[in-house]
Each structure stands twice: as C-alpha cells, then as structure tokens.
Design a protein around this motif. Structure first.
Motif, mmCIF file in Angstrom:
data_model
loop_
_atom_site.group_PDB
_atom_site.id
_atom_site.type_symbol
_atom_site.label_atom_id
_atom_site.label_comp_id
_atom_site.label_asym_id
_atom_site.label_seq_id
_atom_site.Cartn_x
_atom_site.Cartn_y
_atom_site.Cartn_z
ATOM 1 N N GLU A 1 26.678 -53.845 -32.461
ATOM 2 C CA GLU A 1 27.137 -55.234 -32.389
ATOM 3 C C GLU A 1 26.115 -56.100 -33.128
ATOM 4 O OE1 GLU A 1 27.894 -56.254 -28.178
ATOM 5 O OE2 GLU A 1 27.623 -54.133 -27.794
ATOM 6 N N HIS B 1 22.977 -54.962 -30.163
ATOM 7 C CA HIS B 1 23.248 -53.963 -29.122
ATOM 8 C C HIS B 1 23.771 -52.696 -29.787
ATOM 9 C CE1 HIS B 1 24.094 -57.452 -26.089
ATOM 10 N NE2 HIS B 1 22.822 -57.367 -26.443
ATOM 11 N N ARG C 1 23.523 -56.630 -17.599
ATOM 12 C CA ARG C 1 23.157 -57.226 -18.884
ATOM 13 C C ARG C 1 21.706 -57.729 -18.880
ATOM 14 N NH1 ARG C 1 27.954 -57.781 -22.157
ATOM 15 N NH2 ARG C 1 29.651 -57.002 -20.878
ATOM 16 N N ARG D 1 22.421 -50.593 -20.720
ATOM 17 C CA ARG D 1 23.544 -50.835 -19.800
ATOM 18 C C ARG D 1 24.524 -49.671 -19.862
ATOM 19 N NH1 ARG D 1 28.899 -53.743 -20.319
ATOM 20 N NH2 ARG D 1 28.460 -53.707 -22.546
ATOM 21 N N GLU E 1 24.767 -48.460 -23.727
ATOM 22 C CA GLU E 1 24.467 -49.562 -24.638
ATOM 23 C C GLU E 1 22.981 -49.875 -24.567
ATOM 24 O OE1 GLU E 1 25.339 -53.634 -23.340
ATOM 25 O OE2 GLU E 1 26.159 -54.037 -25.330
ATOM 26 N N ARG F 1 20.469 -52.404 -25.278
ATOM 27 C CA ARG F 1 20.588 -53.842 -25.541
ATOM 28 C C ARG F 1 19.356 -54.407 -26.231
ATOM 29 N NH1 ARG F 1 24.439 -56.402 -22.949
ATOM 30 N NH2 ARG F 1 23.262 -58.319 -22.633
HETATM 31 MN MN MN Z 1 26.899 -55.821 -26.066
#
Ligand code: MN
Ligand code: ADP
Ligand code: MN
Length: 336
Positions: free
Chosen positions: A109, A227, A290, A295, A309, A311
């Motif tokens: 992302e 991310h 988060r 995560r 994920e 982050r």
């Molecule tokens: Mn994300």
C-alpha cells in the motif's frame, strides 16, 4: 515506424534513491538493447570511469505517450556485467530464488502526499486545514485535493498493465494511497517503481509534486507509510504459519532493528506510537491491531489462514529491500 522507449532506473542518491529516465528512439520494440549513462551525475560513479549499464528487466506500454511507445525499467550494472552496489533488485533476485518453493506473494500500500510549492495540497497559505477526521476516503471538495491527478494516474497504471488493485484518499489532506498486488516479490517491486514513475510524471503535468516523505507535515498529522502485506503458500493454508511468521520478525532486538533500519529514511519521525503506528524500536503483533508493528487482519483470524501486514515500512522504502527482508526472515523461520 520508430518508437520511443523511456529507459527508467533507480539512482544512487542517499538516503533515499530517486528515479531517473531518458528516452531512446528505437526502430521497433522487437529488440530492446542494453544502454548506458553517466553514473557520475546520479551518485553511481566517481569522476573518471563513470559509464554504467542499463539492463532492461521489465517492459510495459507507455500510457503517457501512448501508441507503440514503451517504458523500460532497468537494473544498473557495472560495465563488467556485475550489479552496481545501488542495485537492490539483484539482491532480491537471489533471495526470491532461494525460497521460491514457498511461493511468497505481496501487496504493498503506497501512501504519498501532493505538494503545491512548500505546502501539502489542501493546506491553506499561512494556516492549517481542519484537523484530521474527514479526509480518509473522503468525498467532496472540502475533503479531497488532487483527485483529477489520482484518477489519471490510476488509468495510466492500468493501461501499463501494472498489478494495481486499488486507490483511496488518506488521513491527511493531499495524502493518497494506491495498492499494488498481490503478486510475487519481483513483480510487486517492479510495478511499484513504475507506478511511482507514473505518479511523478502525472503530477508534473499539473505543476504538483508527489512526495514519499515519511512525515511530510510535522505536528498532529499522519505520516506516510507503505504497509507491506505478505504471505507464503503455508500462510495461505494455515494459521500456525501465520504465527511463525509474526514471531520470526521479533526474535531479537537485532532482528527488529535489521528490518526497521532498512524500512526507509526518517522512520523514527513516523513510527512514534501515535497516528496508528507502533514505536519504531518495539516490536509487536496483533489481530486487527493498527497500533501494532504487524497486523493480522481480522478476516485472517476468522479464516485461520491468509496473510500478515507489516505496517512499519515508510512510504519512501525501497520495495526490493522490504520484500527481500520479509522473505529472508519469515521464509527462513518457516523452512524449519
Ligand atoms: Mn494497511
Ligand atoms: P488496509 O488498508 O485495510 O490495510 P488494503 O486493502 O489497502 O488494506 O491492502 C490490502 C493489501 O493486501 C492489498 O494490497 C492486497 O494486494 C494484499 N493482499 C491480499 N491478500 C494477500 C495475500 N494472500 N498475500 C499478500 N498480500 C495480500
Ligand atoms: Mn490501505
């Protein structure tokens, strides 16, 4: 008829490498030759023997010029054919090959921020916009700044055949995100660099600068991250592998710092423990969390399989580096 090939490469600027490109006119796209450039102008050579080689590794249609014109992403080599020290793609190739049987895939992302002059787009001259709250996935002129650039960029990524899978407005005015994936490490990284190229070029047409700065506005404003969502075949099939991967990233403080120190310049300003981040030097993982370093999405906990994920990576991370580190650490642990 002759075509225009835009050769794109990643330079040696520190602490964060930049994209460079130049145009070569070719008789057709049947043969795309290696090319050269002056490494002394890109922080990739000292004065005298400054020739460096551009080795084409990924070719796409050029959605800006259209027609039969192409974009040519390159690795940088020394004249003897060995990878230049700035060539992080070559390092990823080796690691991806070593753990190929685990079938790693990634979705990254990419957050970024538009600047007009010295201010984020949407920040009024000499003042500040309304505090964060309404901008994320916002709708309407009060909340949204730069959508015409974002839409054109998305169209161009699709036209180039990149593995782009979505876009959204982010938490700070002028801040946006696009996602590339889920695909293998080399593809996600190549496509990310080409998508970044298209972003800079598209914003340039509007007199706007797109930046990957990790903390583009000081104070109570979100930073910009990248991310990195990751899975192996075993993680897509069972929960034990998900936990093994999460644990492997925190086995020691050295391991934590090995990752964080290579997750992009200025990471300490972004990973403060506020603004949906974990402190940069404290590793944690959690379901739906988060505020954790890593995560586990709630759906993954429900299904007992899927992906994790990370982050922590900054918006300005090198995707060749973050994917290499995740494969190295997690696949090594999963192999046991
Ligand atoms: Mn994300
Ligand atoms: P969020 O904003 O909630 O973190 P996004 O929808 O922006 O989520 O991004 C999720 C990312 O996860 C997408 O880029 C997608 O490509 C990626 N992804 C989905 N499934 C997998 C998987 N099995 N392995 C790796 N990445 C995945
Ligand atoms: Mn997202």
């Amino acid at each position: 008829m002759a075509i225009k090939a835009e050769y794109i490469w990643i330079d040696g600027t520190k602490p964060t490498a930049k994209l460079r490109s130049k145009t070569r006119v070719l008789p057709n796209a049947d043969k795309i030759p290696t090319w050269g450039f002056d490494g002394s102008s890109t922080n990739q050579a000292e004065g005298h023997a400054s020739d460096r080689v551009l080795d084409p590794v990924r070719v796409t249609p050029d959605p800006i010029r259209g027609g039969d014109n192409i974009l040519v992403l390159c690795e940088v080599l020394e004249t003897d054919g060995t990878p230049h020290v700035s060539n992080t793609r070559a390092l990823l190739r080796e690691v991806a090959e070593k753990y190929a049987s685990q079938e790693s895939i990634f979705g990254i992302e990419q957050e970024y921020t538009f600047f007009k002059g010295s201010r984020p787009l949407g920040f009024p001259e000499g003042g500040f916009p309304a505090p964060q709250g309404g901008y994320y996935c916002g709708v309407g002129a009060e909340e949204v700044f730069g959508r015409e650039i974002v839409e054109l960029h998305l169209d161009r990524c699709i036209d180039a055949g990149l593995a782009i899978c979505g876009i959204n407005a982010e938490v700070m005015p002028g801040q946006w995100e696009f996602q590339i994936g889920p695909v293998d490490a080399l593809t996600v990284s190549d496509d990310m660099w080409i998508a970044r190229y298209l972003l800079y070029r598209t914003a340039e047409e509007f007199g706007i600068d797109a930046t990957l700065d990790a903390k583009p506005a000081r104070g109570d404003w979100n930073g910009a991250g990248a991310h990195t969502n990751f899975s192996t075949k075993a993680m897509r099939e069972g929960y034990d592998a998900i936990i093994t991967a999460c644990e492997s990233l925190g086995t020691s403080q050295e391991k934590v710092l090995e990752h964080v120190n290579q997750y992009g310049h200025d990471i300490q300003s972004r990973l403060t423990g506020k603004h949906e981040t974990a402190p940069w030097n404290v590793y944690s993982y959690g379901v739906s969390d988060r505020g954790a370093s890593v995560r586990i999405p709630w759906q993954v906990e429900v299904d007992k399989k899927g992906y994790i994920e990370d982050r922590r990576p900054n918006a300005n991370v090198d995707p060749y580096v973050v994917t290499r580190l995740l494969i190295n650490t997690c696949c090594e642990a999963l192999e046991k």
